[in-house]
Design a protein around this motif. Structure first.
Motif, short mmCIF file in Angstrom:
data_model
loop_
_atom_site.label_atom_id
_atom_site.label_comp_id
_atom_site.label_asym_id
_atom_site.label_seq_id
_atom_site.Cartn_x
_atom_site.Cartn_y
_atom_site.Cartn_z
N UNK A 35 43.79 -14.08 34.95
CA UNK A 35 45.08 -13.86 35.69
C UNK A 35 44.57 -13.95 37.03
N UNK A 36 45.63 -14.69 37.85
CA UNK A 36 45.46 -14.82 39.28
C UNK A 36 46.36 -15.87 39.82
N UNK A 37 46.28 -16.04 41.14
CA UNK A 37 47.31 -16.86 41.93
C UNK A 37 46.80 -18.31 42.09
N UNK A 38 45.53 -18.37 42.15
CA UNK A 38 44.88 -19.68 42.17
C UNK A 38 44.46 -20.43 40.72
N UNK A 39 45.59 -21.24 40.24
CA UNK A 39 45.79 -21.76 38.84
C UNK A 39 44.42 -22.55 38.82
N UNK A 40 44.18 -23.48 39.88
CA UNK A 40 43.21 -24.50 39.63
C UNK A 40 41.81 -23.84 39.53
N UNK A 41 41.62 -22.95 40.07
CA UNK A 41 40.20 -22.15 40.06
C UNK A 41 40.22 -21.54 38.75
N UNK A 42 41.24 -20.92 38.21
CA UNK A 42 41.39 -20.28 36.88
C UNK A 42 40.95 -21.11 35.87
N UNK A 43 41.59 -22.53 36.01
CA UNK A 43 41.46 -23.42 35.02
C UNK A 43 39.76 -23.90 34.82
N UNK A 44 39.15 -23.66 36.18
CA UNK A 44 37.76 -23.83 36.23
C UNK A 44 36.84 -22.68 35.40
N UNK A 45 37.33 -21.64 35.34
CA UNK A 45 36.64 -20.48 34.76
C UNK A 45 37.05 -20.94 33.14
N UNK A 46 38.31 -21.08 32.90
CA UNK A 46 38.71 -21.27 31.56
C UNK A 46 37.94 -22.18 30.82
N UNK A 47 37.64 -23.25 31.67
CA UNK A 47 36.67 -24.38 31.01
C UNK A 47 35.32 -23.91 30.78
N UNK A 48 34.85 -22.85 31.57
CA UNK A 48 33.26 -22.27 31.20
C UNK A 48 33.60 -21.09 29.97
N UNK A 49 34.59 -20.75 29.94
CA UNK A 49 34.78 -19.23 29.13
C UNK A 49 35.68 -19.52 27.85
N UNK A 50 36.68 -20.89 28.10
CA UNK A 50 37.63 -20.83 26.90
C UNK A 50 38.81 -19.77 27.05
N UNK A 51 38.87 -19.13 28.27
CA UNK A 51 39.79 -18.17 28.27
C UNK A 51 41.38 -18.79 28.53
N UNK A 52 42.43 -18.17 28.24
CA UNK A 52 43.77 -18.35 28.85
C UNK A 52 44.15 -18.15 29.88
N UNK A 53 44.79 -19.21 30.66
CA UNK A 53 45.26 -19.15 31.88
C UNK A 53 46.87 -18.47 32.30
N UNK A 54 47.01 -17.63 33.06
CA UNK A 54 48.26 -17.11 33.45
C UNK A 54 48.49 -16.85 34.99
N UNK A 55 49.61 -17.12 35.44
CA UNK A 55 49.51 -16.90 37.03
C UNK A 55 50.09 -15.29 37.07
N UNK A 56 49.45 -14.62 38.04
CA UNK A 56 49.77 -13.34 38.47
C UNK A 56 49.69 -13.14 39.83
N UNK A 57 50.60 -12.49 40.51
CA UNK A 57 50.49 -12.22 42.20
C UNK A 57 50.59 -10.71 42.01
N UNK A 58 49.79 -10.04 42.33
CA UNK A 58 49.85 -8.45 42.45
C UNK A 58 50.74 -8.04 43.49
N UNK A 59 50.95 -9.02 44.42
CA UNK A 59 52.14 -8.88 45.48
C UNK A 59 53.60 -8.81 45.01
N UNK A 60 53.73 -9.63 43.91
CA UNK A 60 55.02 -10.04 43.31
C UNK A 60 55.45 -9.26 41.85
N UNK A 61 55.84 -8.09 41.93
CA UNK A 61 55.87 -7.40 40.58
C UNK A 61 56.80 -8.22 39.70
N UNK A 62 57.39 -9.34 40.07
CA UNK A 62 58.06 -9.97 38.67
C UNK A 62 57.04 -10.77 38.05
N UNK A 63 55.79 -10.83 38.56
CA UNK A 63 54.77 -11.87 37.82
C UNK A 63 54.00 -11.14 36.88
N UNK A 64 54.06 -9.74 37.01
CA UNK A 64 52.92 -8.97 36.53
C UNK A 64 53.15 -8.63 34.90
#
Length: 252
Positions: A35-64
């Motif tokens: 989870x995080x705001x930088x989806x491109x960077x998260x996809x890089x982590x997912x490529x190494x770990x197999x995790x699922x990527x989702x957008x989350x901005x802790x400054x925007x309650x609607x995303x949590x």
């Protein structure tokens, strides 16, 4: 370790400590929610770990809520901000409160999103990444210090509310690390801002004095919170230097 097959959600997983936590949890067999705001960077982590990527901005309650929908066995509340740097009466009031919104409200709302499901399953863990800034005075970064103190106290209260309901909650201080927020300040060039320079110089002195924590030590201790070893210590403020097994034995 009893991590294999657990769904572990990590906020701020795109870089620094969040990424390191995600990678270590994946090595231990966890299924990841990154989870995080930088989806491109998260996809890089997912490529190494197999995790699922989702957008989350802790400054925007609607995303949590949407980001944390579905099954979450372990939530690692790692995302956060340093906040403004300088004397409390000089920094912008808006910036000071923004750090509180992200670090405190974001943590609380993430817990709101996952705890009902954990309670329904009578199983789950929440690990709130904090700092000794929340236990000691950290002048010139007061919003960060106060926000971490609030998260520590929130953890204690929620743990009591969850007592005997199968869900554990911890505050975890990983120590000063060469990555993440400390690493970012540590590697800054000399600034025209005397307060930023003060932090950089202090961090360099701490590292030179041997008071930084090896990342591997922080991660191995954190795994004991992830896998349930530390469950009897729910509500506690724990650090990378703690002997978890000894604390559990003392508790029993």
């Amino acid at each position: 370790m009893l991590v294999r097959g657990l769904t572990v959600a990590v906020t701020g997983a795109n870089r620094g400590l969040g990424r390191a936590i995600a990678e270590r949890a994946a090595d231990a067999g966890a299924d990841l929610l990154l989870l995080g705001r930088d989806l491109d960077a998260l996809r890089g982590v997912a490529a190494a770990t197999g995790g699922e990527v989702r957008y989350l901005d802790l400054a925007d309650p609607a995303t949590i809520g949407p980001a944390l929908s579905g099954r979450v066995d372990v939530l690692v509340n790692n995302g956060g901000v340093t906040g403004p740097i300088g004397p409390s009466w000089e920094v912008a009031d808006r910036d000071w409160w923004e750090a509180m919104e992200v670090n405190v409200r974001g943590t609380v709302q993430a817990c709101h999103a996952v705890l009902p499901g954990m309670l329904a399953r009578h199983s789950g863990r929440v690990i709130n990444i904090v700092s000794n800034a929340g236990r000691l005075t950290w002048p010139s970064v007061s919003s960060y210090s106060v926000s971490k103190a609030a998260v520590i106290k929130f953890t204690e209260n929620v743990a009591e509310e969850l007592r005997n309901r199968g869900v554990s909650v911890f505050s975890f201080h990983p120590g000063l690390l060469d990555i993440g927020m400390a690493g970012g300040h540590l590697n800054e060039r000399r600034s025209t801002d005397p307060w930023r320079n003060q932090i950089r110089i202090w961090l360099r002195m701490e590292r030179k004095a041997g008071r930084f924590t090896p990342l591997s030590q922080a991660l191995e201790t954190l795994l004991l919170l992830l896998d349930g070893t530390a469950d009897p210590l729910s509500g506690s403020y724990l650090t990378a230097d703690d002997d978890i097994a000894a604390l559990v034995k003392e508790k029993s």
